[in-house]
Motif scaffolding. Structure first.
Motif, PDB file in Angstrom:
ATOM      1  N   THR A 199       0.856  -1.192   0.000  1.00 54.19           N
ATOM      2  CA  THR A 199       0.000   0.000   0.000  1.00 54.19           C
ATOM      3  C   THR A 199       0.890   1.240   0.000  1.00 54.19           C
ATOM      4  N   ALA A 200       1.926   1.238   0.854  1.00 56.58           N
ATOM      5  CA  ALA A 200       2.829   2.386   0.933  1.00 56.58           C
ATOM      6  C   ALA A 200       3.531   2.616  -0.403  1.00 56.58           C
ATOM      7  N   ALA A 201       3.997   1.538  -1.032  1.00 59.10           N
ATOM      8  CA  ALA A 201       4.707   1.677  -2.311  1.00 59.10           C
ATOM      9  C   ALA A 201       3.769   2.239  -3.385  1.00 59.10           C
TER      10      ALA A 201
ATOM     11  N   VAL B  57       0.877   3.975  -2.963  1.00 65.09           N
ATOM     12  CA  VAL B  57       0.475   5.351  -2.649  1.00 65.09           C
ATOM     13  C   VAL B  57       1.616   6.319  -2.963  1.00 65.09           C
ATOM     14  N   SER B  58       2.845   5.954  -2.578  1.00 61.04           N
ATOM     15  CA  SER B  58       3.952   6.896  -2.768  1.00 61.04           C
ATOM     16  C   SER B  58       4.272   7.076  -4.249  1.00 61.04           C
ATOM     17  N   VAL B  59       4.261   5.995  -5.016  1.00 65.81           N
ATOM     18  CA  VAL B  59       4.618   6.145  -6.427  1.00 65.81           C
ATOM     19  C   VAL B  59       3.529   6.911  -7.183  1.00 65.81           C
TER      20      VAL B  59
ATOM     21  N   GLY C 175       1.487   9.146  -5.793  1.00 56.47           N
ATOM     22  CA  GLY C 175       1.560  10.526  -5.313  1.00 56.47           C
ATOM     23  C   GLY C 175       2.710  11.293  -5.934  1.00 56.47           C
ATOM     24  N   ILE C 176       3.883  10.646  -5.997  1.00 57.99           N
ATOM     25  CA  ILE C 176       5.061  11.336  -6.536  1.00 57.99           C
ATOM     26  C   ILE C 176       4.863  11.659  -8.016  1.00 57.99           C
TER      27      ILE C 176
END
Lengths: 196, 176
Positions: A58-60, A62-64, A66-67
């Motif tokens: 989920t973190a990977a 969301v971060s990709v 978002g970035i």
């Protein structure tokens, strides 16, 4: 305009203070998600708890997303971000050794620091072990140097390596993550519960 | 029943919620600093500092330690060390709120605390060694690498999880 510190929008003196606050948020989220428990972390390898898989992917995703979205909107310049370099055999061999360490020790370095903070003695020993591991590597550096410094492909991304469209990569990665979550829940139902 | 549920020390956040917040933290970190998170780097700095203080000549002549030793700055004065300090504080706050602070050795009822500590030591040594070879751990190489689609980040992530699954059978007694 971002990244802010390398772009000179925030003075460099704030660097260390920002580091502490980011660390606090990171440590808080990891601990609150249960990553200070080695038995919870190890669950992903035996199918009784998939917290690692769910939090990590989920973190990977969301971060990709978002970035790249911030880059698309012009708030962040992706070309100015640090890309972890690809040393082909270093990444593979180092990763295999880390995987073995994960399943024997039950932590990775970040999660072990969380467990150290709440008084898990096994994590204290684990962190000491990491220090021994770093020491062994440094003392035998000449032995490891060919894979450490060799097979360097530079700071490349999947886009550079395969010429893929980044938006499709992110879309497919997200689909894979969601499918993995669904499969994880199916597996979880078939495996005997472990209480810890 | 409801109160017991709330005070249970093993009541954790929903993993998707935790993962979402972690993703936001990574975006924020890249937005501010241009780099991702890390954890093993701080432990490496500690080792360099210890060796530098115990055997300064040896540290300078070693081609690995010497990369992290400069005249004007201690190896402990780096971004990752401050961030790791934050991890300890943040985890302590979270643990305090949920009543999880306690000296203890966590292990499966099938094994002794001694066996758990021996395997924790072995695991730490392997992870420390592997993280140096791959130039980063699950946080720095895999998670932060994947956030910018680094090829090496994906490779490291696949190697870590692939090898952990491959070896899981041999260490099952420690966990299940």
């Amino acid at each position: 305009m971002g990244p802010l510190i390398p772009g000179g929008y925030i003075p460099l003196e704030w660097d260390s203070i920002i580091a502490i606050f980011i660390g606090i948020a990171f440590g808080f989220v990891l601990e609150a998600s249960g990553f200070s428990s080695s038995r919870k972390l190890a669950g992903v390898f035996y199918g009784y708890d998939f917290a690692v898989l769910k939090v990590f992917f989920t973190a990977a995703a969301v971060s990709v997303i978002g970035i790249y979205y911030m880059d698309y909107l012009g708030y962040l310049d992706i070309s100015k971000l640090y890309v972890h370099p690809t040393y082909l055999w270093g990444a593979i061999i180092g990763g295999i050794i880390m995987g073995a360490g994960f399943v024997t020790g039950g932590f990775c370095p970040g999660t072990s620091l969380c467990a150290v903070a709440i008084g898990k003695l096994d994590a204290w020993i684990y962190v000491f072990g990491i220090m021994v591991g770093v020491f062994i590597f440094s003392e035998l550096f000449n032995l490891f140097e060919p894979i450490y410094d060799g097979y360097n492909f530079g700071n490349i991304t999947l886009i550079d390596s395969f010429g893929w469209n980044p938006y499709w990569v992110i879309f497919i990665f997200t689909i894979i993550a969601v499918l993995a979550f669904g499969i994880a829940d199916l597996v979880r139902k078939k495996i005997k519960s472990v209480f810890y | 029943m409801n109160t017991k549920y709330k005070t249970s020390p093993h009541q954790y956040w929903n993993p998707y919620f935790g993962g979402f917040l972690l993703g936001i933290i990574i975006i924020f970190t890249f937005y501010l600093t241009g780099r991702g998170l890390g954890a093993s780097g701080a432990i490496k700095s500690s080792v360099v500092t210890v060796v530098e203080n115990v055997a300064p000549k040896h540290a300078e002549s070693n081609s690995y330690y010497s990369q992290f030793i400069t005249d004007d700055k201690s190896p402990m004065n780096t971004w990752l060390v401050y961030e790791a300090l934050g991890i300890l504080i943040g985890a302590f706050i979270s643990g305090s709120i949920s009543g999880r602070i306690k000296w203890r050795v966590q292990h499966s009822p099938k094994i002794t605390a001694k066996r758990r500590l021996i395997f924790a030591l072995i695991g730490g040594i392997l992870f420390g060694l592997g993280a140096q070879i791959a130039r980063g751990c699950t946080s720095g190489a895999a998670l932060s690498g994947m956030a910018v689609l680094s090829t090496g980040g994906f490779l490291t992530m696949l190697s870590i999880f692939g090898s952990a699954y491959a070896f899981a059978y041999f260490f099952r007694k420690n966990w299940i």
